[in-house]
Design an enzyme around this catalytic site. Structure first.
Site, PDB file in Angstrom:
ATOM      1  N   TRP A  64       0.837  -1.203   0.000  1.00  0.00           N
ATOM      2  CA  TRP A  64       0.000   0.000   0.000  1.00  0.00           C
ATOM      3  C   TRP A  64       0.868   1.248   0.000  1.00  0.00           C
ATOM      4  O   TRP A  64       0.552   2.242  -0.657  1.00  0.00           O
ATOM      5  CB  TRP A  64      -0.901   0.000   1.238  1.00  0.00           C
ATOM      6  CG  TRP A  64      -1.758   1.228   1.366  1.00  0.00           C
ATOM      7  CD1 TRP A  64      -2.984   1.446   0.800  1.00  0.00           C
ATOM      8  CD2 TRP A  64      -1.452   2.420   2.107  1.00  0.00           C
ATOM      9  NE1 TRP A  64      -3.454   2.692   1.148  1.00  0.00           N
ATOM     10  CE2 TRP A  64      -2.535   3.315   1.953  1.00  0.00           C
ATOM     11  CE3 TRP A  64      -0.370   2.810   2.888  1.00  0.00           C
ATOM     12  CZ2 TRP A  64      -2.556   4.570   2.547  1.00  0.00           C
ATOM     13  CZ3 TRP A  64      -0.391   4.062   3.482  1.00  0.00           C
ATOM     14  CH2 TRP A  64      -1.484   4.924   3.316  1.00  0.00           C
ATOM     15  N   HIS A  65       1.987   1.203   0.708  1.00  0.00           N
ATOM     16  CA  HIS A  65       2.859   2.376   0.775  1.00  0.00           C
ATOM     17  C   HIS A  65       3.542   2.660  -0.548  1.00  0.00           C
ATOM     18  O   HIS A  65       3.816   3.834  -0.864  1.00  0.00           O
ATOM     19  CB  HIS A  65       3.915   2.186   1.875  1.00  0.00           C
ATOM     20  CG  HIS A  65       3.416   2.486   3.244  1.00  0.00           C
ATOM     21  ND1 HIS A  65       2.772   1.559   4.025  1.00  0.00           N
ATOM     22  CD2 HIS A  65       3.458   3.622   3.987  1.00  0.00           C
ATOM     23  CE1 HIS A  65       2.443   2.113   5.185  1.00  0.00           C
ATOM     24  NE2 HIS A  65       2.852   3.361   5.192  1.00  0.00           N
ATOM     25  N   GLY A  66       3.859   1.644  -1.316  1.00  0.00           N
ATOM     26  CA  GLY A  66       4.531   1.901  -2.578  1.00  0.00           C
ATOM     27  C   GLY A  66       4.691   0.643  -3.401  1.00  0.00           C
ATOM     28  O   GLY A  66       4.725  -0.473  -2.865  1.00  0.00           O
TER      29      GLY A  66
END
Length: 512
Positions: free
Chosen positions: A322-324
């Site tokens: 989700w972060h990257g």
């Protein structure tokens, strides 16, 4: 538009506040919130009009899908809405990563697409998925268009959270507010805004120079030495702390200025004595979302220790993705999943037998978090491996000669440990860098956080819970008055001077 820019501080924010509160004073509260919705859309469109249209389509689509689910109770419609949201996020965020994976596997040689990630897409996609899931399970009520649109688009949380929940936000967009309470929230919100700006502009951006140099060298394929690797990652550890803490303060303060309370999102996480506590204090609203909508639906801890550990790992790997989009982010999620598994094993198997001193537990937890920040910041896996090799001393052990001058009288001369001493190129800069890192550590571990400083004014929805999770008292408490006004004025002056001397820097969670 960034919070730490002149356009925002001296144009957008004053106009939005005057329009919103002016309409409320006139007694037309519904139009006040409509004006706030339009201001939030303009805030987004200032960055990109085409992506603002994508955002508006997403909001309208999910609102209509939500109404359809409310009317029919259809699980198929819920699934279709969630899949549509994931496809939108997947196209912008993961397309090029999948192309790279396909290329690495030798399946096809596909061209890299020129895709720009819209700001806030991960945030507004996930909060709308949660809304659809809650409607289907009967936990959400039908929303009015303006309230729903403002719940998703309210500009303080657009760039980097908190990940707000509909049951917390939408009722606040409907309630009336006495004038006395509103004036108090304006004062408290202004204080939080300035504190956040000081953290971001005067602390995080200054520390960033130390981190950027080391990570840039690793990204370019250069060999990083032992000392600079540790200085660089410790600098980034403090940079992201003050950057994200500053943003959380600014977002909370801006919301208060419009009479809205956000849930707490940051609670001195580096003081945690275990990794479970760390995730209860770092990006608290994201931790809540991962727990409620991924970990618990996977089975949580209801199906035995082995399944619990699998669920923890799956949740954190998804959180990393989700972060990257990239293997470094997945590695970051894997590391935290592994940490949580070890922490739970310790609690259930050894916790009652071995009591670890709090200072040792805090140190181990902090070092674990520092190690995991490497893939979070590094550009690729090659840079990750280069930095880890340097941190382990595989590139040789060396340190600036000046460090021996500082540590020698304390009985900790690095030469006694076989570390080669090298004269620094700029001695004054070396001492300045050491001072900056030391000050950052003192503030992160010793200073009360903003929620505690403003505790008597309940700056966040769950103020009481935050206060119970840590020190019971602190002497530094803010109250409106002459000296507090002078201090905030000095802080704002220094921030504005710094902003005018260089282009405003983006937040580290910008475009996640």
């Amino acid at each position: 538009m960034l919070f730490n820019s002149n356009e925002f501080l001296f144009l957008f924010l004053p106009v939005a506040l005057i329009a919103f509160h002016g309409l409320r004073v006139l007694g037309i509260r519904n139009y006040a919130f409509l004006a706030l919705l339009l201001a939030s859309i303009y805030f987004y469109a200032y960055w990109s009009v085409p992506y603002a249209l994508v955002f508006i389509v997403s909001v309208v689509f999910n609102f209509l899908i939500g109404r359809g689910i409310m009317a029919t109770g259809s699980r198929m419609l819920t699934a279709a809405g969630i899949i549509a949201n994931l496809l939108l996020l997947g196209y912008f965020k993961y397309t090029n990563f999948l192309i790279e994976v396909i290329g690495e596997m030798g399946l096809a040689d596909l061209p890299h697409l020129e895709i720009v990630l819209p700001i806030g897409i991960s945030f507004y996609t996930f909060i709308q998925i949660a809304y659809l899931a809650d409607i289907c399970s009967g936990k959400a009520v039908e929303a009015k268009p303006v309230r729903y649109g403002l719940f998703v688009s309210f500009f303080p949380h657009m760039l980097a959270g908190p990940v707000v929940h509909h049951k917390e936000m939408m009722p606040q967009f409907a309630e009336a507010m006495p004038r006395q309470r509103l004036l108090r929230m304006l004062a408290v919100g202004s204080c939080l805004l300035v504190i956040g700006l000081v953290k971001k502009v005067l602390v995080a951006d200054r520390i960033a120079m130390l981190a950027n140099a080391m990570f840039a060298a690793a990204a370019d394929g250069g060999e990083v030495d032992f000392f600079n690797a540790w200085v660089g990652i410790l600098a980034y550890t403090l940079q992201i702390y003050f950057d994200f803490s500053g943003y959380s303060d600014m977002a909370t303060g801006l919301a208060l200025m419009f009479g809205i309370r956000f849930p707490a999102n940051f609670n001195s996480p580096y003081r945690s004595t275990n990794i479970i506590a760390f995730w209860r204090r770092w990006h608290m609203t994201l931790s809540r979302l991962l727990r409620d909508y991924i970990y618990i639906p996977l089975g949580g801890n209801r199906k035995g220790p082995a399944r619990r550990h699998m669920n923890l790992m799956a949740t954190m790997v998804i959180g990393g993705a989700w972060h990257g989009a990239g293997w470094p982010f997945i590695l970051w999620g894997f590391l935290h999943g592994l940490y949580l598994m070890i922490n739970h094993f310790w609690n259930y198997q050894l916790g009652n037998k071995i009591k670890m001193p709090p200072i040792l537990a805090m140190t181990i937890t902090f070092l674990a978090v520092v190690i995991a920040w490497v893939p979070f910041r590094a550009t690729d896996m090659q840079a990750v491996s280069s930095i880890y090799a340097a941190m382990l001393g595989l590139n040789g052990l060396s340190a600036p000669l000046e460090l021996g001058t500082i540590l020698g009288p304390l009985g900790m001369d690095p030469r006694a440990w076989g570390i080669e001493m090298v004269a620094a190129n700029q001695r004054a800069q070396f001492y300045m860098n050491c001072s900056v890192l030391l000050l950052g550590m003192v503030l992160a571990f010793g200073a009360p956080n903003s929620i505690r400083i403003l505790r008597r004014y309940r700056p966040v929805l769950n103020t009481r819970a935050v206060l119970l999770d840590g020190r019971s008292r602190n002497r530094l408490e803010w109250r409106p008055g002459l000296w507090s006004g002078i201090l905030l004025g000095i802080g704002l002056f220094l921030v504005v001077r710094s902003i005018n001397s260089a282009a405003p820097s983006e937040f580290l969670y910008f475009q996640f």
